[in-house]
Write a protein that holds these residues in place. Structure first.
Motif, mmCIF file in Angstrom:
data_model
loop_
_atom_site.group_PDB
_atom_site.id
_atom_site.type_symbol
_atom_site.label_atom_id
_atom_site.label_comp_id
_atom_site.label_asym_id
_atom_site.label_seq_id
_atom_site.Cartn_x
_atom_site.Cartn_y
_atom_site.Cartn_z
ATOM 1 N N TRP A 165 27.355 -17.270 36.264
ATOM 2 C CA TRP A 165 25.918 -16.906 35.299
ATOM 3 C C TRP A 165 24.923 -18.020 35.177
ATOM 4 O O TRP A 165 23.832 -18.035 35.551
ATOM 5 N N ARG A 166 25.421 -19.058 34.613
ATOM 6 C CA ARG A 166 24.591 -20.118 34.106
ATOM 7 C C ARG A 166 23.901 -21.064 35.386
ATOM 8 O O ARG A 166 22.781 -21.251 35.490
ATOM 9 N N ARG A 167 24.950 -21.339 36.130
ATOM 10 C CA ARG A 167 24.480 -22.269 37.301
ATOM 11 C C ARG A 167 23.521 -21.425 38.272
ATOM 12 O O ARG A 167 22.691 -21.970 38.928
ATOM 13 N N ALA A 168 23.981 -20.169 38.423
ATOM 14 C CA ALA A 168 23.290 -19.338 39.212
ATOM 15 C C ALA A 168 21.867 -19.057 38.707
ATOM 16 O O ALA A 168 20.860 -19.070 39.451
ATOM 17 N N MET A 169 21.688 -18.928 37.358
ATOM 18 C CA MET A 169 20.456 -18.664 36.664
ATOM 19 C C MET A 169 19.699 -19.903 36.924
ATOM 20 O O MET A 169 18.508 -19.995 37.294
ATOM 21 N N GLU A 170 20.113 -21.339 36.871
ATOM 22 C CA GLU A 170 19.467 -22.290 36.965
ATOM 23 C C GLU A 170 18.868 -22.551 38.445
ATOM 24 O O GLU A 170 17.659 -22.871 38.892
ATOM 25 N N SER A 171 19.787 -22.136 39.384
ATOM 26 C CA SER A 171 19.382 -22.388 40.692
ATOM 27 C C SER A 171 18.378 -21.292 41.227
ATOM 28 O O SER A 171 17.226 -21.683 41.731
ATOM 29 N N MET A 172 18.396 -19.898 40.758
ATOM 30 C CA MET A 172 17.490 -19.181 40.848
ATOM 31 C C MET A 172 15.904 -19.344 40.196
ATOM 32 O O MET A 172 15.145 -19.057 40.808
#
Length: 289
Positions: A165-172
């Motif tokens: 969740w958190r890393r995906a959100m940062e990347s997006m």
């Protein structure tokens, strides 16, 4: 892999060789275009993948890129008359749906696929790597999805499934890249190596994978993919592909495409200059949005 190290294959956009017993290696061969994934290159890639998957002498397929990087993504400047690798509907959102069809086909192949990633691995390049079963990267590789900054959300939303969740959100939300070391820690890749050791390391892994009989290996691969399907990975990727189609109708995206028609390089420079990365920093510039 340096461009000079590649054979001269004439018109071949994908070069096949067998570097060690039971291992087929496919090299994306557009080094001057940073292995941008044109329709013609993808056509040749899937022809080679299908041939390798059907060859009883091939137990592992490695995919790598010639020149300074693995792949900087889809080719925005390709010939518009170049046919797609397989038929696609003309309905809205057809691009994302058709590329997902290819990535899912790779996942469904019986033969284990290994991505050997160096340099830039961006946007469509990350999708190609994700469709492989194992991913090994150079420590200084740069892996990211910059199109989220001005074009649209991803064609293949691998981010939540590999990064959480958190890393995906940062990347997006940033479009920033990860180094190869960070990509391993985040879950995108299996292991990182110094760039000059990557090829040898990948072939060593491929040789180990090839020791397992292919009939059992096909089932081993299927176990993981079936588990991901039960958790909803493919349904989620199809759903988020529809969101990708919505992105192209937004005012920011339409304005960006107007800039692309004036010049791809200038448009990419303008997009990334605010962030100070990709082609606006030192290093090989990307060919993808």
């Amino acid at each position: 892999m340096d461009a000079a190290a590649a054979d001269d294959p004439g018109d071949a956009l994908v070069v096949a060789d067998d570097p060690t017993p039971s291992v087929r290696r496919l090299t994306l061969n557009r080094p001057a275009k940073r292995n941008a994934l044109s329709n013609a290159l993808r056509t040749q890639l899937f022809e080679q993948l299908r041939a390798g998957d059907a060859d009883p002498g091939v137990r592992v397929i490695v995919i790598r890129g010639a020149g300074p990087c693995f792949s900087a993504g889809y080719d925005l400047a390709q010939d518009s008359n170049e046919p797609l690798p397989w038929p696609a509907t003309v309905a809205d959102g057809s691009w994302a749906r058709h590329v997902l069809q290819g990535w899912f086909e790779m996942m469904d192949m019986a033969t284990p696929l290994i991505a050997q990633v160096h340099g830039y691995c961006l946007a469509g390049g990350t999708e190609l790597a994700t469709a492989c079963d194992l991913v090994y990267v150079a420590e200084d590789a740069q892996i990211g999805y910059p199109p989220v900054r001005l074009m649209s959300s991803p064609d293949m939303a691998w981010h939540p499934w590999l990064l959480g969740w958190r890393r995906a959100m940062e990347s997006m939300l940033t479009g920033d890249s990860m180094s190869g070391v960070d990509a391993v820690e985040a879950g995108f890749a299996n292991q990182a190596f110094p760039a000059d050791e990557l090829e040898e390391a990948v072939l060593a892994v491929a040789a180990r994978v090839a020791k397992v009989p292919p009939d059992l290996q096909a089932l081993n691969k299927r176990v993981v993919h079936r588990a991901m399907e039960v958790m909803g990975m493919r349904d989620a990727m199809r759903a988020t592909a529809d969101i990708n189609a919505l992105g192209f109708h937004q005012r920011s995206s339409r304005a960006y495409f107007q800039e692309l028609t004036k010049g791809v390089t200038a448009a990419l420079d303008a997009r990334d200059a605010r962030f100070g990365d990709y082609r606006t920093s030192s290093g090989p510039g990307p060919a993808d949005p």
